[in-house]
Design a protein around this motif. Structure first.
Motif, mmCIF file in Angstrom:
data_model
loop_
_atom_site.group_PDB
_atom_site.id
_atom_site.type_symbol
_atom_site.label_atom_id
_atom_site.label_comp_id
_atom_site.label_asym_id
_atom_site.label_seq_id
_atom_site.Cartn_x
_atom_site.Cartn_y
_atom_site.Cartn_z
ATOM 1 N N UNK A 82 -39.379 111.221 -7.060
ATOM 2 C CA UNK A 82 -40.484 110.279 -6.829
ATOM 3 C C UNK A 82 -40.461 109.161 -7.867
ATOM 4 N N UNK A 83 -40.168 109.503 -9.113
ATOM 5 C CA UNK A 83 -40.106 108.491 -10.172
ATOM 6 C C UNK A 83 -38.969 107.510 -9.928
ATOM 7 N N UNK A 84 -37.807 108.034 -9.496
ATOM 8 C CA UNK A 84 -36.668 107.154 -9.201
ATOM 9 C C UNK A 84 -37.019 106.212 -8.054
ATOM 10 N N UNK A 85 -37.695 106.731 -7.045
ATOM 11 C CA UNK A 85 -38.100 105.898 -5.904
ATOM 12 C C UNK A 85 -39.052 104.792 -6.360
ATOM 13 N N UNK A 86 -40.040 105.159 -7.178
ATOM 14 C CA UNK A 86 -41.012 104.173 -7.650
ATOM 15 C C UNK A 86 -40.337 103.110 -8.515
ATOM 16 N N UNK A 87 -39.409 103.545 -9.366
ATOM 17 C CA UNK A 87 -38.674 102.619 -10.234
ATOM 18 C C UNK A 87 -37.802 101.689 -9.393
ATOM 19 N N UNK A 88 -37.141 102.233 -8.362
ATOM 20 C CA UNK A 88 -36.285 101.423 -7.494
ATOM 21 C C UNK A 88 -37.100 100.375 -6.747
ATOM 22 N N UNK A 89 -38.276 100.742 -6.281
ATOM 23 C CA UNK A 89 -39.145 99.781 -5.586
ATOM 24 C C UNK A 89 -39.542 98.641 -6.512
ATOM 25 N N UNK A 90 -39.789 98.972 -7.780
ATOM 26 C CA UNK A 90 -40.152 97.935 -8.748
ATOM 27 C C UNK A 90 -38.996 96.963 -8.947
ATOM 28 N N UNK A 101 -32.664 93.129 -16.355
ATOM 29 C CA UNK A 101 -32.326 94.080 -17.430
ATOM 30 C C UNK A 101 -33.564 94.577 -18.176
ATOM 31 N N UNK A 102 -34.504 93.665 -18.439
ATOM 32 C CA UNK A 102 -35.726 94.067 -19.130
ATOM 33 C C UNK A 102 -36.567 94.995 -18.263
ATOM 34 N N UNK A 103 -36.681 94.687 -16.980
ATOM 35 C CA UNK A 103 -37.473 95.522 -16.075
ATOM 36 C C UNK A 103 -36.846 96.908 -15.933
ATOM 37 N N UNK A 104 -35.515 96.959 -15.874
ATOM 38 C CA UNK A 104 -34.820 98.246 -15.800
ATOM 39 C C UNK A 104 -35.117 99.082 -17.041
ATOM 40 N N UNK A 105 -34.973 98.479 -18.210
ATOM 41 C CA UNK A 105 -35.205 99.199 -19.462
ATOM 42 C C UNK A 105 -36.655 99.652 -19.576
ATOM 43 N N UNK A 106 -37.571 98.755 -19.314
ATOM 44 C CA UNK A 106 -38.993 99.075 -19.432
ATOM 45 C C UNK A 106 -39.398 100.163 -18.439
ATOM 46 N N UNK A 107 -38.859 100.083 -17.218
ATOM 47 C CA UNK A 107 -39.186 101.079 -16.205
ATOM 48 C C UNK A 107 -38.693 102.463 -16.577
ATOM 49 N N UNK A 112 -39.682 107.694 -17.228
ATOM 50 C CA UNK A 112 -38.977 108.902 -17.642
ATOM 51 C C UNK A 112 -39.139 109.220 -19.130
ATOM 52 N N UNK A 113 -40.020 108.504 -19.807
ATOM 53 C CA UNK A 113 -40.278 108.748 -21.234
ATOM 54 C C UNK A 113 -38.997 108.712 -22.069
ATOM 55 N N UNK A 114 -38.131 107.760 -21.768
ATOM 56 C CA UNK A 114 -36.919 107.576 -22.568
ATOM 57 C C UNK A 114 -37.272 106.676 -23.745
ATOM 58 N N UNK A 115 -37.122 107.146 -24.970
ATOM 59 C CA UNK A 115 -37.547 106.360 -26.137
ATOM 60 C C UNK A 115 -36.869 105.003 -26.263
ATOM 61 N N UNK A 116 -35.543 104.946 -26.029
ATOM 62 C CA UNK A 116 -34.826 103.692 -26.204
ATOM 63 C C UNK A 116 -33.858 103.478 -25.043
ATOM 64 N N UNK A 117 -33.805 102.239 -24.562
ATOM 65 C CA UNK A 117 -32.922 101.890 -23.451
ATOM 66 C C UNK A 117 -32.288 100.536 -23.739
ATOM 67 N N UNK A 118 -31.024 100.393 -23.402
ATOM 68 C CA UNK A 118 -30.337 99.106 -23.538
ATOM 69 C C UNK A 118 -29.450 98.877 -22.321
ATOM 70 N N UNK A 119 -29.336 97.619 -21.936
ATOM 71 C CA UNK A 119 -28.461 97.220 -20.836
ATOM 72 C C UNK A 119 -27.499 96.159 -21.347
ATOM 73 N N UNK A 195 -27.587 102.338 -21.439
ATOM 74 C CA UNK A 195 -27.617 103.276 -22.558
ATOM 75 C C UNK A 195 -29.029 103.834 -22.730
ATOM 76 N N UNK A 196 -29.137 105.166 -22.738
ATOM 77 C CA UNK A 196 -30.413 105.843 -22.963
ATOM 78 C C UNK A 196 -30.307 106.632 -24.259
#
Length: 235
Positions: A82-90, A101-107, A112-119, A195-196
Motif C-alpha cells: 500500500x505504501x509503494x502504491x501511494x508513493x508511486x501515485x505521488x 529526485x527530491x520527491x522520490x527521496x522525501x517520499x 518507509x521511515x528511511x532516515x537518509x535517501x540520495x538519488x 541510496x537508502x
C-alpha cells in the motif's frame, strides 16, 4: 532360549508389529490406560492416551504459531504494498520533472521511515545537466551500479554512494538500488542509483528479502525516465 523364557523383542520389532496390526489397541483398549509414560511437563507418569493428547496439543500450538506468523507477514506485506502504491501515485502527479529526485527521496523517508535517501543520475537530458542530483558520480560508481542485478543490502563499507547521503558518517547499513530502463541485468546499463541509509546496522541486512526494494527501484526508474527524454521544464 529355554522353554520357560519369553521371547525378547527390540523397539523396532515392537514398532513394526504395531504398524502391521493397526487394530491392536482396539482389541486391547485397556492398555491405553495401563501403559504409563513420562510426561513432557514433569516427572509424573501419564497414560498413553494422555501422552498422545500432550503431543497433539503441542502440534496444535506449533501450527497456531506458524499461522500467526503467516498472518503477520501477510499484514506487513500488504502494508508495504500500500505504501509503494501511494508513493508511486505521488510520483505520477509531479508536474515539474526537476523536482522528481527530491520527491522520490522525501517520499521514501516519509512512507518507509528511511532516515537518509540520495538519488544520483547520469545520462540525463541537456536541461537537467549540472543539477545537484547529477554531480559527484565517478566512472567507478557508474560501473558498479550497472553491475548490480538486484538491490545491494549490507553494512556501510565505505562505498562512494554513501558519501552522497546528507550525513554519511551516521550510516551503519545501506541499500543500493540501480536505476535502469528495461531488464534488471548487467547487460542493461544503469542511468542512476538510489541510496537508502540508516544508523541501524540491521535495517538493511544482507539476508533480507529484496522484492519490495526491486519494486521501488522499478517505480523510481520509470518516474525518472522523464529526465532522460530531452524535454525540459515541466516535462
Amino acid at each position: 532360549m529355554h522353554a520357560n523364557e519369553s521371547p525378547v523383542f527390540d523397539d523396532q520389532q515392537v514398532a513394526d508389529y504395531l504398524l502391521r496390526h493397526p487394530t491392536f489397541f482396539e482389541h486391547h483398549a485397556e492398555l491405553l490406560t495401563r501403559v504409563q509414560l513420562r510426561s513432557a511437563h514433569g516427572p509424573q507418569a501419564v497414560s498413553l492416551q494422555e501422552r498422545q493428547a500432550e503431543l497433539l496439543r503441542e502440534k496444535i500450538r506449533n501450527l497456531e504459531g506458524r499461522v500467526a506468523e503467516m498472518v503477520r507477514h501477510s499484514s506487513e506485506n500488504a502494508s508495504i504494498a500500500h505504501k509503494i502504491h501511494r508513493w508511486s501515485c505521488a510520483l505520477a502527479g509531479v508536474p515539474d520533472a526537476r523536482s522528481l529526485p527530491h520527491v522520490i527521496s522525501e517520499g521514501l523517508q516519509k512512507e518507509f521511515d528511511v532516515p537518509q535517501v540520495a538519488v544520483r543520475m547520469w545520462q540525463v537530458a541537456g536541461p537537467f545537466m549540472g543539477l545537484p542530483f547529477t554531480l559527484g558520480v565517478s566512472d567507478d560508481a557508474k560501473a558498479f551500479a550497472s553491475s548490480l542485478t538486484m538491490p545491494f543490502c549490507g553494512p556501510n563499507l565505505g562505498f562512494e554512494p554513501t558519501t552522497w547521503l546528507p550525513r554519511p558518517d551516521e550510516v551503519q547499513s545501506l541499500a543500493l538500488l540501480t536505476l535502469r530502463e528495461g531488464p534488471n541485468d548487467s547487460q542493461t546499463p544503469a542511468f542512476g542509483l538510489l541510496v537508502l541509509g540508516s544508523p541501524d546496522p540491521l535495517r538493511f541486512d544482507a539476508t533480507m528479502g529484496t522484492d519490495f526494494l526491486s519494486h521501488i527501484a522499478e517505480q523510481a526508474s520509470a518516474a525518472l525516465g522523464r529526465l532522460r527524454g530531452g524535454v525540459g521544464g515541466n516535462a
